[in-house]
Design a protein around this motif. Sequence first.
Motif, PDB file in Angstrom:
ATOM      1  N   THR A 124       0.871  -1.038  -0.146  1.00  0.00           N
ATOM      2  CA  THR A 124      -0.062  -0.022  -0.049  1.00  0.00           C
ATOM      3  C   THR A 124       0.929   1.159   0.037  1.00  0.00           C
ATOM      4  O   THR A 124       2.082   1.079   0.586  1.00  0.00           O
ATOM      5  CB  THR A 124      -0.942  -0.026   1.247  1.00  0.00           C
ATOM      6  N   LYS A 127      -0.527   6.997   1.236  1.00  0.00           N
ATOM      7  CA  LYS A 127      -2.019   7.453   1.680  1.00  0.00           C
ATOM      8  C   LYS A 127      -2.833   6.335   1.862  1.00  0.00           C
ATOM      9  O   LYS A 127      -4.207   6.424   2.013  1.00  0.00           O
ATOM     10  CB  LYS A 127      -2.519   8.204   0.125  1.00  0.00           C
ATOM     11  N   GLY A 128      -2.327   5.206   1.910  1.00  0.00           N
ATOM     12  CA  GLY A 128      -3.403   3.827   2.010  1.00  0.00           C
ATOM     13  C   GLY A 128      -3.870   3.257   1.033  1.00  0.00           C
ATOM     14  O   GLY A 128      -4.666   2.124   1.085  1.00  0.00           O
TER      15      GLY A 128
END
Length: 145
Positions: A124, A127-128
Motif C-alpha cells: 500500500t 496514502k493507504g
Amino acid sequence: MKKLYLVLLLLLFSICSFAQSRYISVTTKKIVYARDGGACRCCGSSLNLEYDHITPFSCGGGNDVSNIQLLCQKCNRSKSNSCTCKIHNRIVGVNCCDRSVSRNRSSASTSRKSTSTSSQCTGTTKKGARCRNRTSSTNGRCYLH
C-alpha cells in the motif's frame, strides 16, 4: 536549544518533502516545450498539452528535462503508468516493470510477454491506496515495499 533542534528538524523535513514532489519548474517546462516543438510527442497535436514523466513518477522518475515530455491529454491519459499510448499504439515512455526503454513494436510485444507473469504489488502507498506497480517477485511486493 530544543527550539533550535525543532527548527532544524522542520527545515530538513520540508526539504525532503519538496525533493519528492511532482512539481515541474517553469524553466524545465520552457526547455521541454521548446525541445518538443510545442506538440505532442505521440500524435503531434498542439491542443491540451500536458507535461508527462517518461519514467513514471510512481516508479522513481524525476522532474529533470531528460525525463519530461509533452503529450496531449488523450495520449497522456491512455499512457497512464505504462510506456505505451493505447490510442495510437506507440511507445512513449519507459516500461515501469523492467525499467527498460522500449524502442519499437517488436520489443514492446516482447516486454508485454515478459511481464505477463508479473502481478500487481500487494503493498500500500503512504496514502493507504493499493500500490499500482507490477512485480514478479515471489513475495508479491515491488521494490518499493
